[in-house]
Design a protein around this motif. Structure first.
Motif, PDB file in Angstrom:
ATOM      1  N   GLY A   1      72.655   2.115  57.918  1.00 49.87           N
ATOM      2  CA  GLY A   1      72.351   3.330  57.176  1.00 49.87           C
ATOM      3  C   GLY A   1      73.404   4.407  57.359  1.00 49.87           C
ATOM      4  N   VAL A   2      73.554   5.250  56.359  1.00 45.84           N
ATOM      5  CA  VAL A   2      74.583   6.277  56.369  1.00 45.84           C
ATOM      6  C   VAL A   2      74.349   7.307  57.474  1.00 45.84           C
ATOM      7  N   GLU A   3      73.119   7.375  58.000  1.00 42.84           N
ATOM      8  CA  GLU A   3      72.849   8.323  59.083  1.00 42.84           C
ATOM      9  C   GLU A   3      73.654   7.986  60.335  1.00 42.84           C
ATOM     10  N   TRP A   4      74.174   6.744  60.423  1.00 43.33           N
ATOM     11  CA  TRP A   4      74.983   6.338  61.578  1.00 43.33           C
ATOM     12  C   TRP A   4      76.482   6.566  61.345  1.00 43.33           C
ATOM     13  N   GLN A   5      76.833   7.024  60.168  1.00 42.02           N
ATOM     14  CA  GLN A   5      78.264   7.204  59.863  1.00 42.02           C
ATOM     15  C   GLN A   5      78.921   8.210  60.805  1.00 42.02           C
ATOM     16  N   ILE A   6      78.184   9.266  61.166  1.00 37.18           N
ATOM     17  CA  ILE A   6      78.735  10.302  62.027  1.00 37.18           C
ATOM     18  C   ILE A   6      79.009   9.774  63.440  1.00 37.18           C
TER      19      ILE A   6
ATOM     20  N   HIS B   1      78.492   1.848  55.309  1.00 37.58           N
ATOM     21  CA  HIS B   1      77.273   2.636  55.517  1.00 37.58           C
ATOM     22  C   HIS B   1      76.489   2.754  54.217  1.00 37.58           C
ATOM     23  N   LEU B   2      75.233   2.333  54.290  1.00 33.80           N
ATOM     24  CA  LEU B   2      74.381   2.255  53.109  1.00 33.80           C
ATOM     25  C   LEU B   2      73.723   3.604  52.835  1.00 33.80           C
ATOM     26  N   PRO B   3      73.664   4.025  51.573  1.00 36.94           N
ATOM     27  CA  PRO B   3      73.045   5.322  51.244  1.00 36.94           C
ATOM     28  C   PRO B   3      71.552   5.303  51.556  1.00 36.94           C
TER      29      PRO B   3
ATOM     30  N   ASN C   1      76.130   2.221  45.300  1.00 43.07           N
ATOM     31  CA  ASN C   1      76.249   3.642  44.976  1.00 43.07           C
ATOM     32  C   ASN C   1      76.233   4.459  46.267  1.00 43.07           C
ATOM     33  N   ALA C   2      77.173   5.366  46.431  1.00 41.02           N
ATOM     34  CA  ALA C   2      77.259   6.147  47.660  1.00 41.02           C
ATOM     35  C   ALA C   2      76.216   7.262  47.733  1.00 41.02           C
ATOM     36  N   ASN C   3      75.520   7.524  46.631  1.00 35.89           N
ATOM     37  CA  ASN C   3      74.522   8.597  46.624  1.00 35.89           C
ATOM     38  C   ASN C   3      73.141   8.056  46.997  1.00 35.89           C
ATOM     39  N   SER C   4      72.330   8.906  47.605  1.00 35.25           N
ATOM     40  CA  SER C   4      70.962   8.528  47.932  1.00 35.25           C
ATOM     41  C   SER C   4      70.173   8.286  46.643  1.00 35.25           C
ATOM     42  N   SER C   5      69.139   7.463  46.729  1.00 32.76           N
ATOM     43  CA  SER C   5      68.334   7.173  45.545  1.00 32.76           C
ATOM     44  C   SER C   5      66.857   7.178  45.910  1.00 32.76           C
TER      45      SER C   5
END
Length: 547
Positions: free
Chosen positions: A270-275, A296-298, A366-370
């Motif tokens: 998940g993108v929350e781990w990107q940081i 990292h998945l949106p 898609n890099a945006n949340s859905s």
């Protein structure tokens, strides 16, 4: 991939430090033994593969690494599915690893439930804590000897250090930072302790944790979904804890060590781990290891835009399973949130797992949340029921048996009046395909007429002789050549006119005789699904003429 790292000075361990650590009272085991012994030695030998590269360096290896602090929801399933699809699309391996180092939030039985959920969904790991594999154990709480060895290397290389700061001091730092409107972070005070000061604190058995020295320069890495990422992590946080004061490794440390030893080549999470990724890459480089590639998945959001939660009941897999959602329908549902597939997939009414594997493409995510769209789930579940009934004979037979058991359970008080021969169940399923969202809809009260033979009533809405004549006409193909809704509507209107009956009164009598209900599908529709024989039987029963 390029990582800019800062310079670190090595600090030599003071004389007797290893002995002091062995005899200190923090936790029930110590990280600094010169070498493991007894069961610990056996664990290292069994769990830690050699540092040499695997025979096939090109093999794709991915992992799904949940923490058993709750139950799996749609976000976790999407992460597991995309890892699975990526592995299968590249003839690789999909690994399940249980990251259970957070003992405070640990939920008993959660790991077993996650594994059962994955198997139910058809997303089965190639290696996991249950079937094992070449790079196990696959549960972090069974890998402590490995972490002990690896943190020792960082300490000896000057990349990690003891921190004796108390919770009170850390809380004061946080409050002061907030007062000054600064980002709360550790000030790295203990990084500068001398070997003598460290030895003195250890001799007193002072409580400590171990922190990793972050580089001061910016970190850059290529995210396979978001592109180039540059982040100055040391400006946003202090040196992170890698071994907690209770002796357990933190997520960040154990995660990196396990990804290395399990030969993970790609991390989809998940993108929350990107940081946190720059921190992980710094750890990889501190060990001299090559990091995996990261994608990292949106985020998947609730329909109202809020975040999914492990403790949110209506997005847990158990919720969907109990409400009659088929596993493949659920997989198709989550693929609609965030992309990752070509337009060709839209042309398939009920995609199967093989279709998802063939169409999966990281570049199309898609890099945006859905947001989730519940109506799509209904569509995919209907499509999956239709697919199984029409194209999978074994699955169709299972569905007939499942519906039969559901009806027996739901209408157990009317077991003597149930109509459950397999032919009737199949007819009901064929009729219901465009009308239901799940198999459970078939046992709702408004459709009970499908299964339960209505009981005769003493109240006569119209004359019994009239009903007997109607039944006789319906039995004759000459009167009703096609037993479908439109032909039946025409016939009933004509019959009412010929017999000088009020149409509404006749329809009320038929509804009572056919279903015993006051509402539900239209009378011609009920007749169509019941078929000629059962319709005639029920009307004769209502007229008191059925033998």
């Amino acid at each position: 991939m390029r990582v800019i790292s800062g310079q670190f000075g090595k600090t030599s361990l003071p004389v007797g430090l290893l002995t002091a650590l062995r005899t200190s009272s923090v936790g029930c085991w110590r990280f600094y033994c010169d070498k493991p012994s007894g069961k610990g030695a056996a664990a290292v030998a069994a769990a830690a593969p050699p540092h040499t590269a695997p025979s096939n360096e090109q093999e794709v290896r991915v992992r799904f690494a949940p923490s058993p602090t709750g139950y799996m929801h749609l976000g976790g399933l999407r992460t597991a599915l995309y890892n699975y699809l990526y592995a299968k699309a590249h003839d690789g391996k999909f690994v399940l690893r249980i990251e259970d180092t957070d003992r405070e939030r640990f939920v008993e039985g959660a790991a077993d439930k996650m594994y059962a959920d994955l198997k139910w969904a058809g997303v089965e790991p190639d290696e996991d804590p249950y079937k094992g594999g070449p790079y196990g154990p696959y549960t972090q709480s069974q890998r402590y000897e490995i972490y002990k060895q690896e943190v020792k290397k960082l300490m000896e290389d000057g990349r990690a250090y003891y921190c004796f700061c108390t919770e009170r001091r850390l809380e004061l730092l946080r409050k002061e930072a907030l007062r000054l409107r600064q980002v709360p972070k550790y000030d790295n005070k203990c990084r500068h302790l001398t070997p003598g000061q460290i030895a003195e604190r250890l001799a007193k058995n002072d409580k400590f944790c171990i922190r990793f020295k972050l580089a001061s320069k910016g970190d850059e890495f290529n995210d396979l979904i978001y592109g180039k990422i540059v982040y100055f992590i040391a400006q946003q946080e202090g040196d992170p804890v890698i071994i907690k004061s209770d002796g357990f490794p933190t997520y960040h440390f154990a995660n990196v060590v396990d990804d290395h030893y399990m030969r993970i080549t790609h991390v989809l999470r998940g993108v929350e781990w990107q940081i946190s990724t720059p921190k992980h890459i710094q750890l990889f480089h501190a060990f001299g290891w090559r990091p995996p590639q990261y994608a990292h998945l949106p985020l998947i959001m609730n329909p109202n835009g809020s975040k999914l939660s492990k403790r949110q009941g209506d997005v847990q897999l158990e919720h969907y399973r109990n409400n009659g959602v088929f596993p493949q329908a659920l997989l198709n549902y989550i693929t609609q949130s965030g992309g990752g597939f070509g337009r060709e997939l839209l042309d398939i009414d009920a995609p199967q797992l093989t279709d998802l594997i063939r169409q999966f493409d990281l570049k199309k995510i898609n890099a945006n949340s859905s947001r989730l769209n519940p109506e799509l789930l209904k569509h995919f579940n209907r499509a999956e029921i239709r697919y199984k009934l029409l194209h999978d004979s074994e699955a169709a037979e299972r569905i007939v048996r499942e519906v039969t058991e559901m009806v027996r359970k739901e209408f157990s008080k009317d077991v003597k009046n149930l109509q459950l021969n397999p032919e009737h169940v199949r007819d009901v399923l064929s009729w219901s395909l465009p009308r239901i969202d799940s198999l459970q809809d078939l046992v709702k009260s408004k459709l009970s007429f499908l299964w339960v033979l209505p009981k005769p009533t003493k109240q006569q809405i119209i004359d019994a002789d009239i009903l007997a004549v109607l039944a006789k006409n319906l039995a004759a193909e000459a009167e009703v050549p096609e037993f479908n809704k439109s032909e039946l509507s025409r016939f009933i209107k004509s019959f009412a006119e010929r017999n000088h009956l009020a149409f509404e009164k006749l329809m009320k009598a038929l509804r009572s005789g056919l279903s015993g209900l006051q509402e539900g599908p239209s009378v011609p529709e009920m007749m169509e699904i019941l078929g000629r024989e059962k319709t005639v039987e029920r009307i004769e029963l209502a007229a008191g003429r059925h033998k």
